[in-house]
Design an enzyme around this catalytic site. Structure first.
Site, mmCIF file in Angstrom:
data_model
loop_
_atom_site.group_PDB
_atom_site.id
_atom_site.type_symbol
_atom_site.label_atom_id
_atom_site.label_comp_id
_atom_site.label_asym_id
_atom_site.label_seq_id
_atom_site.Cartn_x
_atom_site.Cartn_y
_atom_site.Cartn_z
ATOM 1 C CB SER A 16 -0.850 -0.050 1.165
ATOM 2 O OG SER A 16 -1.478 1.191 1.499
ATOM 3 C CB ILE A 18 5.011 5.312 0.948
ATOM 4 C CG1 ILE A 18 4.607 7.008 1.153
ATOM 5 C CG2 ILE A 18 6.752 5.843 0.673
ATOM 6 C CD1 ILE A 18 5.010 7.821 2.144
ATOM 7 C CG ASP A 63 4.237 -8.408 12.607
ATOM 8 O OD1 ASP A 63 4.706 -7.304 12.577
ATOM 9 O OD2 ASP A 63 3.609 -8.508 13.604
ATOM 10 C CB VAL A 64 8.621 -5.659 9.420
ATOM 11 C CG1 VAL A 64 8.546 -6.183 7.911
ATOM 12 C CG2 VAL A 64 7.885 -4.355 9.874
ATOM 13 C CG ASN A 90 7.478 2.367 3.300
ATOM 14 O OD1 ASN A 90 7.742 3.540 3.044
ATOM 15 N ND2 ASN A 90 6.373 1.396 2.988
ATOM 16 C CE1 TYR A 155 4.341 7.531 11.892
ATOM 17 C CE2 TYR A 155 4.829 9.971 11.939
ATOM 18 C CZ TYR A 155 4.778 8.633 11.386
ATOM 19 O OH TYR A 155 4.943 8.656 9.936
ATOM 20 C CE LYS A 159 7.626 6.884 10.738
ATOM 21 N NZ LYS A 159 8.018 5.753 9.828
ATOM 22 C CB VAL A 188 2.566 10.512 0.928
ATOM 23 C CG1 VAL A 188 2.588 9.671 -0.518
ATOM 24 C CG2 VAL A 188 3.840 11.243 1.025
ATOM 25 C CB THR A 190 -0.512 6.409 2.189
ATOM 26 O OG1 THR A 190 -0.772 6.866 3.426
ATOM 27 C CG2 THR A 190 0.556 6.934 1.438
HETATM 28 N N1 LIG Z 1 1.356 9.180 4.045
HETATM 29 C C1 LIG Z 1 1.921 10.000 4.766
HETATM 30 O O1 LIG Z 1 1.619 11.228 4.785
HETATM 31 C C2 LIG Z 1 3.334 9.803 5.528
HETATM 32 C C3 LIG Z 1 4.092 10.746 5.904
HETATM 33 C C4 LIG Z 1 5.280 10.550 6.423
HETATM 34 C C5 LIG Z 1 5.793 9.161 6.640
HETATM 35 N N2 LIG Z 1 4.967 8.076 6.289
HETATM 36 C C6 LIG Z 1 5.293 6.801 6.738
HETATM 37 O O2 LIG Z 1 5.525 6.240 5.314
HETATM 38 C C7 LIG Z 1 5.536 4.893 5.515
HETATM 39 C C8 LIG Z 1 4.370 3.769 4.631
HETATM 40 O O3 LIG Z 1 3.006 4.513 4.956
HETATM 41 P P1 LIG Z 1 1.870 4.942 4.102
HETATM 42 O O4 LIG Z 1 1.646 6.521 4.439
HETATM 43 O O5 LIG Z 1 2.283 4.360 2.859
HETATM 44 O O6 LIG Z 1 0.746 4.151 4.703
HETATM 45 P P2 LIG Z 1 -0.126 2.795 4.377
HETATM 46 O O7 LIG Z 1 -0.888 2.489 5.491
HETATM 47 O O8 LIG Z 1 -0.567 2.837 3.036
HETATM 48 O O9 LIG Z 1 0.957 1.728 4.014
HETATM 49 C C9 LIG Z 1 1.783 1.076 5.124
HETATM 50 C C10 LIG Z 1 1.977 -0.347 4.825
HETATM 51 O O10 LIG Z 1 2.621 -0.865 5.759
HETATM 52 C C11 LIG Z 1 2.167 -2.108 6.221
HETATM 53 N N3 LIG Z 1 2.443 -2.486 7.552
HETATM 54 C C12 LIG Z 1 1.950 -1.914 8.621
HETATM 55 N N4 LIG Z 1 2.333 -2.639 9.716
HETATM 56 C C13 LIG Z 1 3.177 -3.624 9.405
HETATM 57 C C14 LIG Z 1 3.975 -4.720 10.084
HETATM 58 N N5 LIG Z 1 3.962 -4.902 11.507
HETATM 59 N N6 LIG Z 1 4.599 -5.477 9.128
HETATM 60 C C15 LIG Z 1 4.676 -5.330 7.878
HETATM 61 N N7 LIG Z 1 3.967 -4.579 7.056
HETATM 62 C C16 LIG Z 1 3.278 -3.657 7.848
HETATM 63 C C17 LIG Z 1 0.671 -2.051 6.071
HETATM 64 O O11 LIG Z 1 0.019 -3.101 5.863
HETATM 65 C C18 LIG Z 1 0.820 -1.227 4.719
HETATM 66 O O12 LIG Z 1 0.667 -1.965 3.497
HETATM 67 C C19 LIG Z 1 5.327 4.754 7.200
HETATM 68 O O13 LIG Z 1 6.549 4.274 7.689
HETATM 69 C C20 LIG Z 1 4.643 5.924 7.371
HETATM 70 O O14 LIG Z 1 5.143 6.331 8.827
HETATM 71 C C21 LIG Z 1 3.931 8.400 5.683
#
Ligand SMILES: NC(=O)c1ccc[n+]([C@@H]2O[C@H](COP(=O)([O-])OP(=O)(O)OC[C@H]3O[C@@H](n4cnc5c(N)ncnc54)[C@H](O)[C@@H]3O)[C@@H](O)[C@H]2O)c1
Length: 282
Positions: A16, A18, A63-64, A90, A155, A159, A188, A190
Site C-alpha cells: 500500500s 509509499i 509482520d516486520v 518502509n 511516532y 521516526k 502523501v 496513502t
Molecule cells: N502518508 C504520509 O503522509 C506519510 C508521511 C510521512 C511518513 N510516512 C511513513 O510512510 C511509511 C508508509 O506508510 P503509508 O503512508 O504508505 O501508509 P499505508 O498504510 O498506506 O502503508 C503502510 C504499509 O505498511 C504495512 N504494515 C503495517 N504494519 C506492518 C507490519 N507490522 N509488518 C509489515 N507491514 C506492515 C501496511 O499493511 C501497509 O501496507 C510509514 O513508515 C509512515 O510512517 C507516511
C-alpha cells in the site's frame, strides 16, 4: 548505484501507499522487487497488478515487528533472487495516543514496527548486500516528524530514531559500498490513517481506540482529509529511485515543513548562543 537494471530490492510495507509507490517505481526501472507486507490479501493484489506490467516481482508476508518473520522474509528473498542490493525499510504506523493516554502496548507497537524493524532490517540485510560486493543502498522511511516533533510522541520518537540510525550508519556503511538514505515524506495520499487494520495479533485488545469526539478526533479527521489529497505515492517512489541512483542522504517530498525544521535548528543554535563564552566547570 547508477544502473538499477537487474538489481534486487526488498521493500517492506509494500502492499500500500509509499511502499507500493517505491516498489512500482523500482520495478519500472528494471529492478527485481520482493514486496513484503503484513496484509496478505493486499500484498497478493499488489504483486498480481505489478506482474501485469511484466515486472519481475514477488511477495512475502511478514509482520516486520517480529524479527523471526523478517529473517524468514530475507531467506525467501535470497531463495527467490539469489542476491539483494536494495533494502527499503518502509512499513510504519502512526499509532499511539499521546501524553496522558499512552500505554506500554502502544509504545511497543509503534517502536517495534517503525524502529526495531529498521534496526533488524539493516542487521539482516546489511551482510547480504555486502556479500556480493556489487554495492547497494538502504533506504528507510522516517517522516518530516523525524526532524520536528509533530505526530504522537510514540511516532516522533520512532521516526527520530530512524533519522539518527540512518545518519549514523551512512559513514559506517560507505566503505562497505552501501549507501544510506532516509526518506522524510510530507503528506502523501496513502492508507496511513486507516492504520488500525494492522495491529499485530499480540497487541489486539491492548491498544485503545482513538476518541470519536474532541480535539484528537478533530486532528485525526483533518489529517485524514489532508492525506486524501496528499502527494501521489508513485511520485514519492520515483524520488526514491532517483535518490538510490545518486545516493542522496535525505529524501524530502516537498518543502511544506522546511520553515519548521529551520525554526528547530534556530532554537538549537540559540541554546548554544546562551552559554557561548562561558567556561564549563570541570
Ligand atoms: N502518508 C504520509 O503522509 C506519510 C508521511 C510521512 C511518513 N510516512 C511513513 O510512510 C511509511 C508508509 O506508510 P503509508 O503512508 O504508505 O501508509 P499505508 O498504510 O498506506 O502503508 C503502510 C504499509 O505498511 C504495512 N504494515 C503495517 N504494519 C506492518 C507490519 N507490522 N509488518 C509489515 N507491514 C506492515 C501496511 O499493511 C501497509 O501496507 C510509514 O513508515 C509512515 O510512517 C507516511
Amino acid at each position: 548505484m547508477q544502473d538499477l537494471t537487474g538489481r534486487t530490492a526488498f521493500v517492506t510495507g509494500a502492499a500500500s501507499g509509499i511502499g507500493l509507490g517505491i516498489a512500482t517505481a523500482l520495478s519500472h526501472a528494471g529492478v527485481n522487487v520482493m514486496l513484503c507486507d503484513i496484509e496478505g490479501e493486499a500484498l497478493a493484489t499488489a504483486v498480481a497488478k505489478l506482474k501485469l506490467t511484466n515486472a519481475n516481482v514477488d511477495g512475502v508476508r511478514a509482520d516486520v515487528s517480529l524479527k523471526a518473520e523478517l529473517q524468514a522474509a530475507a531467506d525467501a528473498t535470497m531463495s527467490r533472487y539469489g542476491k539483494v542490493h536494495i533494502l527499503v525499510n518502509n512499513a510504519g504506523v502512526p499509532g499511539g495516543r499521546g501524553y496522558g493516554h499512552w500505554t506500554d502496548a502502544g509504545w511497543h507497537w509503534v517502536l517495534d514496527v517503525n524502529l526495531m524493524s529498521v534496526i533488524w532490517g539493516i542487521e539482516i540485510f546489511g551482510p547480504l548486500i555486502e556479500a556480493h560486493g556489487e554495492g547497494g543502498q538502504v533506504v528507510s522511511t522516517a517522516s518530516v516528524f523525524g526532524l520536528i516533533a509533530g505526530g504522537s510522541p510514540e511516532y516522533d520518537v520512532s521516526k527520530y530514531g530512524v533519522v539518527a540510525l540512518s545518519e549514523g550508519l551512512r559513514q559506517a556503511l560507505a566503505p562497505r559500498k552501501i549507501g544510506v538514505s532516509v526518506l522524510c515524506p510530507g503528506v502523501v495520499r496513502t492508507q496511513i490513517m486507516n492504520f488500525r487494520r494492522n495491529v499485530p495479533q499480540r497487541f489486539v485488545g491492548k491498544i485503545d481506540s482513538p476518541p470519536m469526539e474532541g480535539p484528537v478526533a478533530d486532528f485525526i479527521k483533518a489529517f485524514q482529509e489532508r492525506t486524501n489529497n496528499g502527494i501521489d505515492p508513485l511520485y514519492v517512489g520515483e524520488l526514491v529511485r532517483e535518490a538510490i541512483e545518486n545516493d542522496w542522504p535525505y529524501i524530502f517530498t516537498d518543502t511544506e515543513r522546511e520553515p519548521m525544521i529551520d525554526a528547530r535548528f534556530a532554537a538549537i543554535k540559540q541554546g548554544f548562543d546562551r552559554i557561548r563564552g562561558r567556561t564549563p566547570r570541570r
